[in-house]
Scaffold this motif. Structure first.
Motif, PDB file in Angstrom:
ATOM      1  N   SER A  18      -3.948  -2.604   7.972  1.00 26.89           N
ATOM      2  CA  SER A  18      -2.839  -2.575   7.009  1.00 26.89           C
ATOM      3  C   SER A  18      -2.998  -3.670   5.951  1.00 26.89           C
ATOM      4  O   SER A  18      -3.794  -4.595   6.109  1.00 26.89           O
ATOM      5  CB  SER A  18      -1.506  -2.741   7.732  1.00 26.89           C
ATOM      6  N   GLY A  84       4.832   2.432   9.306  1.00 27.86           N
ATOM      7  CA  GLY A  84       4.353   2.510   7.927  1.00 27.86           C
ATOM      8  C   GLY A  84       3.637   3.819   7.619  1.00 27.86           C
ATOM      9  O   GLY A  84       3.093   4.484   8.502  1.00 27.86           O
ATOM     10  N   CYS A  86       0.910   4.283   5.928  1.00 25.35           N
ATOM     11  CA  CYS A  86      -0.559   4.255   6.046  1.00 25.35           C
ATOM     12  C   CYS A  86      -1.021   4.716   7.420  1.00 25.35           C
ATOM     13  O   CYS A  86      -1.981   5.483   7.535  1.00 25.35           O
ATOM     14  CB  CYS A  86      -1.081   2.849   5.779  1.00 25.35           C
ATOM     15  N   PHE A  93      -4.395   4.413   1.150  1.00 29.22           N
ATOM     16  CA  PHE A  93      -5.821   4.254   1.491  1.00 29.22           C
ATOM     17  C   PHE A  93      -6.451   5.588   1.896  1.00 29.22           C
ATOM     18  O   PHE A  93      -7.588   5.622   2.371  1.00 29.22           O
ATOM     19  CB  PHE A  93      -5.977   3.266   2.653  1.00 29.22           C
ATOM     20  N   CYS A 116       7.023   2.221   3.148  1.00 26.38           N
ATOM     21  CA  CYS A 116       5.930   1.398   2.622  1.00 26.38           C
ATOM     22  C   CYS A 116       6.480   0.138   1.963  1.00 26.38           C
ATOM     23  O   CYS A 116       6.582   0.076   0.760  1.00 26.38           O
ATOM     24  CB  CYS A 116       5.100   2.206   1.625  1.00 26.38           C
ATOM     25  N   PRO A 117       6.786  -0.872   2.774  1.00 28.56           N
ATOM     26  CA  PRO A 117       6.858  -0.850   4.240  1.00 28.56           C
ATOM     27  C   PRO A 117       8.245  -0.421   4.684  1.00 28.56           C
ATOM     28  O   PRO A 117       9.187  -0.469   3.901  1.00 28.56           O
ATOM     29  CB  PRO A 117       6.630  -2.327   4.601  1.00 28.56           C
TER      30      PRO A 117
HETATM   31  S1  SF4 Z   1       3.111  -1.924   3.438  1.00 29.76           S
HETATM   32 FE1  SF4 Z   1       2.644   0.112   2.649  1.00 29.76          FE
HETATM   33  S2  SF4 Z   1       0.505  -0.068   1.929  1.00 29.76           S
HETATM   34 FE2  SF4 Z   1       0.885  -1.815   3.314  1.00 29.76          FE
HETATM   35  S3  SF4 Z   1       0.227  -1.105   5.356  1.00 29.76           S
HETATM   36 FE3  SF4 Z   1       2.431  -0.714   5.198  1.00 29.76          FE
HETATM   37  S4  SF4 Z   1       2.586   1.412   4.499  1.00 29.76           S
HETATM   38 FE4  SF4 Z   1       0.496   0.718   4.049  1.00 29.76          FE
END
Ligand code: SF4
Length: 148
Positions: A18, A84, A86, A93, A116-117
């Motif tokens: 992350s 999250g 991701c 990503f 996010c987040p």
């Molecule tokens: S804050 Fe957003 S970009 Fe960063 S790891 Fe979490 S979901 Fe992914």
């Protein structure tokens, strides 16, 4: 909800790639504002002590094997939470050359916490949902053994 608070819940946090944004929100859950330890939710340093694996980030190459090994070290019953976007889909990503994929390509995921987040309240809600699942599994085990 009563069932969900029958015991403490120990959580192992794993970052599989992350950006650290989700991880900071997890830390916020431990600060005096949210103070999840008062409910018995505790971050532990070893997967061997953990009930829940809390994963942040997509899985980058090299982390897939480590994530599997860590999951195998946890005693059952156990649960996995992805915190999250991701970890759930690859998020920003998604097209990276260095990505194995979302967490469910590597581990069985029980609860997703999108965002996010995500906010600390959402992270705590995800942990409580896992807790309820583990309590149901434990109650089933007790019933099978004819206990309690
Ligand atoms: S804050 Fe957003 S970009 Fe960063 S790891 Fe979490 S979901 Fe992914």
């Amino acid at each position: 909800m009563n069932l969900a608070y029958r015991r403490a819940l120990w959580v192992f946090h794993l970052n599989t790639g992350s950006c650290n944004g989700c991880d900071i929100e997890i830390l916020a859950c431990l600060t005096p504002r949210y103070d999840v330890e008062r409910f018995g939710i505790k971050l532990v340093a070893s997967p061997r002590h953990a009930d829940v694996l809390l994963v942040t980030g997509p899985v980058v190459r090299g982390m897939d094997e480590r994530a599997r090994r860590i999951y195998e070290q946890m005693p059952g019953p156990k649960a996995v939470i992805v915190v999250g976007t991701c970890g759930a889909s690859g998020g920003v990503f998604h097209h990276s050359y260095n990505l194995v994929g979302p967490v469910d390509k590597v581990l069985p995921v029980d609860v997703y916490v999108p965002g996010c987040p995500p906010r600390p309240e959402a992270v705590i809600q995800g942990v409580v949902r896992c807790w309820a699942k583990l309590e149901r599994a434990a109650a089933k085990g007790r019933a099978a053994e004819g206990v309690g």
